[in-house]
Design a protein around this motif. Structure first.
Motif, PDB file in Angstrom:
ATOM      1  N   LEU A 119       0.829  -1.190   0.082  1.00 18.78           N
ATOM      2  CA  LEU A 119      -0.130  -0.038   0.002  1.00 18.78           C
ATOM      3  C   LEU A 119       0.790   1.114   0.042  1.00 18.78           C
ATOM      4  CD1 LEU A 119      -2.773   1.314   0.233  1.00 18.78           C
ATOM      5  CD2 LEU A 119      -2.563   1.038   2.886  1.00 18.78           C
ATOM      6  N   GLN A 120       0.791   1.996  -1.048  1.00 15.26           N
ATOM      7  CA  GLN A 120       1.456   3.481  -1.199  1.00 15.26           C
ATOM      8  C   GLN A 120       0.781   4.614  -1.174  1.00 15.26           C
ATOM      9  OE1 GLN A 120       4.985   3.204  -1.208  1.00 15.26           O
ATOM     10  NE2 GLN A 120       4.985   1.127  -1.068  1.00 15.26           N
ATOM     11  N   ILE A 121       1.063   5.400   0.017  1.00 14.70           N
ATOM     12  CA  ILE A 121       0.379   6.610  -0.022  1.00 14.70           C
ATOM     13  C   ILE A 121       0.906   7.611  -1.073  1.00 14.70           C
ATOM     14  CG2 ILE A 121      -0.543   8.570   1.598  1.00 14.70           C
ATOM     15  CD1 ILE A 121      -1.544   5.959   2.411  1.00 14.70           C
ATOM     16  N   GLN A 122      -0.027   7.774  -1.990  1.00 15.47           N
ATOM     17  CA  GLN A 122       0.943   8.788  -2.972  1.00 15.47           C
ATOM     18  C   GLN A 122       0.718  10.283  -2.752  1.00 15.47           C
ATOM     19  OE1 GLN A 122      -1.620   7.791  -6.567  1.00 15.47           O
ATOM     20  NE2 GLN A 122       0.348   6.297  -7.289  1.00 15.47           N
ATOM     21  N   SER A 123      -0.359  10.562  -2.345  1.00 17.78           N
ATOM     22  CA  SER A 123      -0.392  12.190  -1.913  1.00 17.78           C
ATOM     23  C   SER A 123      -1.248  12.687  -0.803  1.00 17.78           C
ATOM     24  CB  SER A 123      -0.745  13.024  -3.148  1.00 17.78           C
ATOM     25  OG  SER A 123      -2.177  12.841  -3.465  1.00 17.78           O
ATOM     26  N   ILE A 124      -1.104  13.610  -0.158  1.00 22.20           N
ATOM     27  CA  ILE A 124      -1.948  14.142   0.972  1.00 22.20           C
ATOM     28  C   ILE A 124      -2.251  15.716   0.642  1.00 22.20           C
ATOM     29  CG2 ILE A 124      -2.327  14.366   3.446  1.00 22.20           C
ATOM     30  CD1 ILE A 124      -0.468  11.961   3.854  1.00 22.20           C
ATOM     31  N   ASP A 125      -3.410  15.969   0.604  1.00 20.31           N
ATOM     32  CA  ASP A 125      -3.766  17.302   0.139  1.00 20.31           C
ATOM     33  C   ASP A 125      -4.928  17.842   1.001  1.00 20.31           C
ATOM     34  OD1 ASP A 125      -3.867  19.628  -1.134  1.00 20.31           O
ATOM     35  OD2 ASP A 125      -4.847  19.002  -2.853  1.00 20.31           O
ATOM     36  N   ASP A 126      -4.544  19.028   1.722  1.00 21.13           N
ATOM     37  CA  ASP A 126      -5.490  19.716   2.644  1.00 21.13           C
ATOM     38  C   ASP A 126      -6.211  20.629   1.910  1.00 21.13           C
ATOM     39  OD1 ASP A 126      -3.520  21.618   1.938  1.00 21.13           O
ATOM     40  OD2 ASP A 126      -3.364  22.060   4.126  1.00 21.13           O
ATOM     41  N   GLY A 127      -6.471  20.678   0.490  1.00 24.07           N
ATOM     42  CA  GLY A 127      -7.188  21.720  -0.231  1.00 24.07           C
ATOM     43  C   GLY A 127      -6.693  23.071  -0.133  1.00 24.07           C
ATOM     44  N   GLU A 128      -7.863  24.074   0.342  1.00 21.48           N
ATOM     45  CA  GLU A 128      -7.350  25.474   0.327  1.00 21.48           C
ATOM     46  C   GLU A 128      -7.141  25.786   1.925  1.00 21.48           C
ATOM     47  OE1 GLU A 128     -10.503  27.486  -1.555  1.00 21.48           O
ATOM     48  OE2 GLU A 128     -10.121  26.722  -3.315  1.00 21.48           O
ATOM     49  N   THR A 129      -7.180  24.921   2.796  1.00 24.40           N
ATOM     50  CA  THR A 129      -7.007  25.090   4.223  1.00 24.40           C
ATOM     51  C   THR A 129      -5.503  25.708   4.510  1.00 24.40           C
ATOM     52  OG1 THR A 129      -6.288  22.994   4.910  1.00 24.40           O
ATOM     53  CG2 THR A 129      -8.683  23.671   4.883  1.00 24.40           C
ATOM     54  N   GLY A 130      -4.509  25.334   3.730  1.00 23.19           N
ATOM     55  CA  GLY A 130      -3.234  25.776   3.846  1.00 23.19           C
ATOM     56  C   GLY A 130      -2.210  25.355   5.060  1.00 23.19           C
ATOM     57  N   TYR A 131      -3.160  24.380   5.566  1.00 29.96           N
ATOM     58  CA  TYR A 131      -2.696  23.921   7.066  1.00 29.96           C
ATOM     59  C   TYR A 131      -1.091  23.088   6.631  1.00 29.96           C
ATOM     60  CZ  TYR A 131      -2.252  21.797  11.736  1.00 29.96           C
ATOM     61  OH  TYR A 131      -1.822  21.310  13.027  1.00 29.96           O
ATOM     62  N   ILE A 132      -0.978  22.633   5.900  1.00 29.99           N
ATOM     63  CA  ILE A 132       0.018  21.664   5.491  1.00 29.99           C
ATOM     64  C   ILE A 132       1.177  22.740   5.142  1.00 29.99           C
ATOM     65  CG2 ILE A 132       1.218  20.085   4.059  1.00 29.99           C
ATOM     66  CD1 ILE A 132      -1.077  18.445   3.927  1.00 29.99           C
ATOM     67  N   GLU A 133       0.891  23.687   4.318  1.00 30.63           N
ATOM     68  CA  GLU A 133       1.731  24.673   4.012  1.00 30.63           C
ATOM     69  C   GLU A 133       2.213  25.407   5.180  1.00 30.63           C
ATOM     70  OE1 GLU A 133       2.293  28.319   0.590  1.00 30.63           O
ATOM     71  OE2 GLU A 133       0.378  27.094   1.004  1.00 30.63           O
ATOM     72  N   SER A 134       1.327  25.954   6.014  1.00 26.36           N
ATOM     73  CA  SER A 134       1.844  26.721   7.289  1.00 26.36           C
ATOM     74  C   SER A 134       2.582  25.418   8.273  1.00 26.36           C
ATOM     75  CB  SER A 134       0.381  27.105   8.106  1.00 26.36           C
ATOM     76  OG  SER A 134      -0.321  27.975   7.312  1.00 26.36           O
ATOM     77  N   MET A 135       2.343  24.264   8.122  1.00 27.26           N
ATOM     78  CA  MET A 135       3.050  23.571   8.873  1.00 27.26           C
ATOM     79  C   MET A 135       4.482  23.207   8.371  1.00 27.26           C
ATOM     80  SD  MET A 135       2.402  19.778   9.850  1.00 27.26           S
ATOM     81  CE  MET A 135       2.549  19.066   8.037  1.00 27.26           C
ATOM     82  N   SER A 136       4.576  23.567   7.440  1.00 23.66           N
ATOM     83  CA  SER A 136       5.922  23.519   6.651  1.00 23.66           C
ATOM     84  C   SER A 136       6.586  24.817   6.552  1.00 23.66           C
ATOM     85  CB  SER A 136       5.777  23.111   5.330  1.00 23.66           C
ATOM     86  OG  SER A 136       5.089  23.890   4.472  1.00 23.66           O
ATOM     87  N   ALA A 137       5.848  25.917   6.934  1.00 22.68           N
ATOM     88  CA  ALA A 137       6.776  27.287   6.808  1.00 22.68           C
ATOM     89  C   ALA A 137       7.774  27.425   7.689  1.00 22.68           C
ATOM     90  CB  ALA A 137       5.562  28.155   7.526  1.00 22.68           C
ATOM     91  N   PRO A 138       7.833  26.910   8.907  1.00 20.50           N
ATOM     92  CA  PRO A 138       9.039  26.887   9.777  1.00 20.50           C
ATOM     93  C   PRO A 138      10.380  26.127   9.088  1.00 20.50           C
ATOM     94  CG  PRO A 138       7.585  26.585  11.206  1.00 20.50           C
ATOM     95  CD  PRO A 138       6.955  26.204   9.910  1.00 20.50           C
ATOM     96  N   TYR A 139       9.807  24.797   8.532  1.00 19.47           N
ATOM     97  CA  TYR A 139      10.999  24.312   7.679  1.00 19.47           C
ATOM     98  C   TYR A 139      11.290  24.934   6.452  1.00 19.47           C
ATOM     99  CZ  TYR A 139       9.045  20.746  10.882  1.00 19.47           C
ATOM    100  OH  TYR A 139       8.611  19.847  12.125  1.00 19.47           O
TER     101      TYR A 139
END
Length: 383
Positions: free
Chosen positions: A152-172
């Protein structure tokens, strides 16, 4: 051969009619070999055992209430054992494409269940954990329908327009950007240092080149100066050698002149001085003899004494002349003349003594004549 059927390597042959299969199944399972099948009385179907693929795109809500769209790929197949083949054949033999549809739905349900118990950070950072949990929870259910999951391979995880994942990655991202800027600045600094080092090396090379060129020019100038001075230096050396030769010649001439002066002046003077000394000695001996004869009035004894002393007188005169530097021109004749002169001098002294004795008998004795009067030894000097 008519009636003999053989399944493919990735197929299972299901024979219905006649006896029932294992576990009361309505068909018998044949894999890996052929079998005679009676026409009309038996019916043969084939079930694929090859790898199948199912895709899942499901919107799931995390523990934090954030909706995520998860895309995954499931690789599955019918199990190789007879039980799995029987289970899958009873469910998918008439429509084998339904295996992928049903597998996708099963995994979509398990994904929603497991993602609902995880945070976005866990899902993003621990994808392998998510896939492992989905596989473990679906294994029993998939076995019931005769299927097994290889991966089983997880290809992608998308939070749509919430931008949570992008915000989470901001410090990094900021840290990465900062590291990138630092690396860029460091690279620029190293590049500038390398450029400066190259400039210094070039300047140093230029300096060394100029020094070498200056040394070369100096050597060329020195060689040219030496070449231009070679003629005058050779002439000066030649003149110096001529002067040295002239000086040596002058010294030799001076030494020769000195030797000539010694032979012409000093040696004759020494011989004259020795002659005078010998004469004075003889005269003193004569006067002594006269005095002794006058005292004894013994003429015979006096003459005998004179005769005995005459060789000694001549010997004294000869020894005096032996150390003198007398040059004789006429060889043996000259030496004979000198010897005769010495003997004559001795006879003269003897005759003088006799006359004085005769005078002493009839008169007072006369004072002795000064040395150098009468018969004397003749001087022979040769230059």
């Amino acid at each position: 051969m008519f009636g003999y059927r053989v399944p493919a390597p990735d197929q299972a042959m299901l024979i219905s009619g006649g006896r029932r299969g294992q576990g009361g199944a309505p068909f018998r399972v044949v894999t890996g070999h052929g079998k005679f099948v009676l026409p009309v009385l038996r019916k043969t179907r084939f079930l694929t055992l090859s790898m199948c693929e199912a895709e899942v795109a499901e919107t799931c809500v995390t523990k934090q209430g954030i909706a995520l769209t998860v895309r995954a790929v499931i690789a599955f197949k019918v199990g190789n054992d007879t039980e799995s083949i029987v289970n899958a054949g009873q469910r998918f033999l008439s429509d084998q494409d339904q295996m992928a549809v049903l597998t996708g739905r099963i995994f979509a349900g398990h994904l929603r269940s497991i993602i609902g118990s995880m945070t976005v950070e866990e899902i993003v950072t621990e994808r392998q954990k998510l896939a492992t949990e989905v596989l473990e929870t679906s294994k029993t259910e998939m076995a019931k329908i005769g299927l097994i999951v290889d991966s089983l391979q997880i290809q992608s995880i998308d939070d749509g327009e919430t931008g949570y994942i992008e915000s989470m990655s901001a410090p990094y991202k900021a840290a990465i950007q900062r590291q990138a800027q630092i690396a860029w600045a460091k690279a620029n600094q190293e590049s500038a240092e390398a450029q400066q080092e190259a400039t210094r090396n070039q300047a140093e090379y230029q300096r060394k080149t100029e020094v070498v060129q200056a040394q070369y020019n100096a050597e060329v100038d020195r060689a040219q100066a030496q070449a231009s001075q070679a003629g005058p230096l050779a002439q000066a050396h030649a003149q110096q050698e001529v002067l040295a030769a002239q000086t040596e010649l002058a010294q030799r001439q001076a030494e020769l002149r000195q030797q000539q002066l010694v032979a012409e002046v000093v040696k004759p003077a020494e011989a004259e001085a020795e002659r005078i000394r010998v004469l004075a000695t003889a005269e003193a001996n004569r006067m002594k003899i006269q005095a002794e004869a006058a005292a004894s009035h013994d003429r015979v004894a006096l003459e005998r004494m004179l005769i005995e002393q005459l060789p000694q007188i001549v010997k004294e005169a000869a020894s005096g002349l032996a150390g003198a530097n007398v040059n004789v021109l006429n060889g043996a004749d000259g030496l004979g003349e000198i010897a005769a002169g010495l003997v004559g001098q001795g006879l003269t002294i003897l005759d003088s003594v006799r006359r004085n004795l005769g005078n002493a008998e009839g008169a007072q004795p006369q004072p002795p004549r000064a040395a150098g009067t009468g018969n004397e030894v003749e001087r022979y000097d040769v230059k």
